[in-house]
Design an enzyme around this catalytic site. Structure first.
Site, PDB file in Angstrom:
ATOM      1  N   GLU A 135       0.799  -1.238   0.000  1.00  0.00           N
ATOM      2  CA  GLU A 135       0.000   0.000   0.000  1.00  0.00           C
ATOM      3  C   GLU A 135       0.828   1.283   0.000  1.00  0.00           C
ATOM      4  O   GLU A 135       0.536   2.222   0.739  1.00  0.00           O
ATOM      5  CB  GLU A 135      -0.969  -0.017   1.201  1.00  0.00           C
ATOM      6  CG  GLU A 135      -1.853  -1.255   1.201  1.00  0.00           C
ATOM      7  CD  GLU A 135      -2.717  -1.423   2.449  1.00  0.00           C
ATOM      8  OE1 GLU A 135      -2.692  -0.552   3.335  1.00  0.00           O
ATOM      9  OE2 GLU A 135      -3.421  -2.445   2.526  1.00  0.00           O
ATOM     10  N   GLU A 242      -6.344 -10.690  -0.954  1.00  0.00           N
ATOM     11  CA  GLU A 242      -7.139 -10.424   0.266  1.00  0.00           C
ATOM     12  C   GLU A 242      -8.621 -10.342  -0.074  1.00  0.00           C
ATOM     13  O   GLU A 242      -9.336  -9.445   0.375  1.00  0.00           O
ATOM     14  CB  GLU A 242      -6.685  -9.103   0.911  1.00  0.00           C
ATOM     15  CG  GLU A 242      -5.198  -9.027   1.189  1.00  0.00           C
ATOM     16  CD  GLU A 242      -4.758  -7.773   1.934  1.00  0.00           C
ATOM     17  OE1 GLU A 242      -5.605  -7.022   2.454  1.00  0.00           O
ATOM     18  OE2 GLU A 242      -3.537  -7.541   1.999  1.00  0.00           O
TER      19      GLU A 242
END
Ligand code: 9MR
Length: 333
Positions: A135, A242
């Site tokens: 991220e 995810e």
């Protein structure tokens, strides 16, 4: 339905990709049979993050990470490592000089190197893929990298350094850049640009992780396909890392439901069917699809974006039984 008569997800998909689940000490205890039955790739939901394994400079805490590795060894499961360098769940000492100020670039990079060498080195040859940097791209349209202490102190090559250190520690591990909102066209282009620039500099990066925190409403199938094609054009492997499909729109803050509505489960089942159809279509690029949990019994979405609101984002229900979503991804031949 007795567990043994339920098809094993990973067997159904054995000619396509690995089927993974994020696990934690709770699910490893309470959903152990379900994990063994359906998944052949495990990710630690939190237990391998910086703050979990390395809370103090001179202290490593391996117990929970080791517990997962032992479970994986005992049951013949592969393991994805998550995650080495992130702006979140990283202890403050990493960025401090011990005198009330900030660490300098050399100190921070030396700490990063030592952390990565120790963690990746400990499970060398056993963890087949690592989310090396997580991220790092900004969600703001006009900003490329997310402001963080990694970026502020070490500069933008903290990303390349992380991959280099990980590769030194285990040259056989596949190294991933992992991010969310990966199918949003603006963010997608930024992720593409980052990974392309790393490849051009011969940084050892082998894959892009598409987190796939999706919902019944979002993103569109076209956006998903375009993201897959764009990343795949960089000649890297793709992992769905995810996945969950929230039953709520992101801005829906209702809290009145104790069970999902029939309509929610119908829409979700249709979404899962199409999404897995897309994954199968791109099987030459996608090598693993991991859910961010095991069953609806536990999901991080029970506390996000509304604390304490139940969600039902997976293909197995709260009792571990197949949902319509499950049959829709299993019955495709
Ligand atoms: O599921 C994780 C949750 O238990 C933690 O509280 C949270 C802390 O930020 O991290 C969650 O996992 C995140 C993952 O590590 C990176 N991508 C987003 C995931 C969901 O927030």
């Amino acid at each position: 339905m007795s567990q043994q008569s339920v098809p094993k997800l990973y067997e159904v998909y054995k000619d396509y990709f690995l089927i993974g689940a994020a696990v934690n000490p709770f699910t490893l205890t309470h959903d152990a049979e379900l994990i063994k039955h359906h998944y052949n790739s495990l990710t630690a939901e939190n237990e391998m993050k910086f703050i979990s394994v390395h809370p103090e400079e001179d202290q490593y805490t391996w117990e929970k990470a080791d517990q997962l590795m032992e479970f994986a060894r005992a049951n013949g499961k592969q393991v994805r490592g998550h995650t080495l360098v992130w702006h979140n769940q990283t202890p403050r000492w990493v960025f401090e000089d011990g005198k009330g100020g900030k660490a300098d670039r050399e100190t921070l990079l030396a700490r990063m190197k030592s952390h990565i060498h120790t963690v990746v080195g400990r499970y060398k040859g056993e963890i087949y893929a690592w989310d090396v940097v997580n991220e790092a791209i900004s969600d703001k349209g006009d900003e490329h990298l997310r402001p963080s202490l990694w970026l502020e102190i070490a500069g933008e090559d903290f990303i390349a350094k992380a991959f280099e250190y990980a590769h030194e520690a285990d040259p056989s591990a596949l190294l991933f850049y992992n991010d969310y909102n990966e199918s949003d066209p603006v963010k997608r282009e930024k992720i593409y640009k980052l990974v392309k620039s790393l490849k051009e500099k011969d940084v050892p990066i082998h894959g892009v992780g598409l987190q796939a925190h999706w919902s019944n409403f979002h993103p569109t199938y076209d956006e998903i396909k375009q993201a897959i094609e764009r990343y795949a054009s960089l000649d890297v492997q793709l992992h769905i890392t995810e996945m969950d499909v929230s039953v709520f729109r992101f801005d829906d803050r209702r809290t009145d439901l104790t069970e999902p509505t029939e309509e929610m489960m119908e829409v979700q089942a249709e979404r899962y069917e199409k999404m897995f159809e897309i994954f199968r279509e791109y099987r030459s690029h996608i090598t693993c699809v991991t859910f961010w949990g095991v069953s609806d019994r536990y999901t991080w979405l029970n506390n996000f974006p509304v604390r304490g609101r139940k969600n039902w984002p997976f293909v197995l229900d709260e009792q571990g039984q197949p949902k319509k979503s499950f049959w829709n991804i299993v019955n495709f031949k």
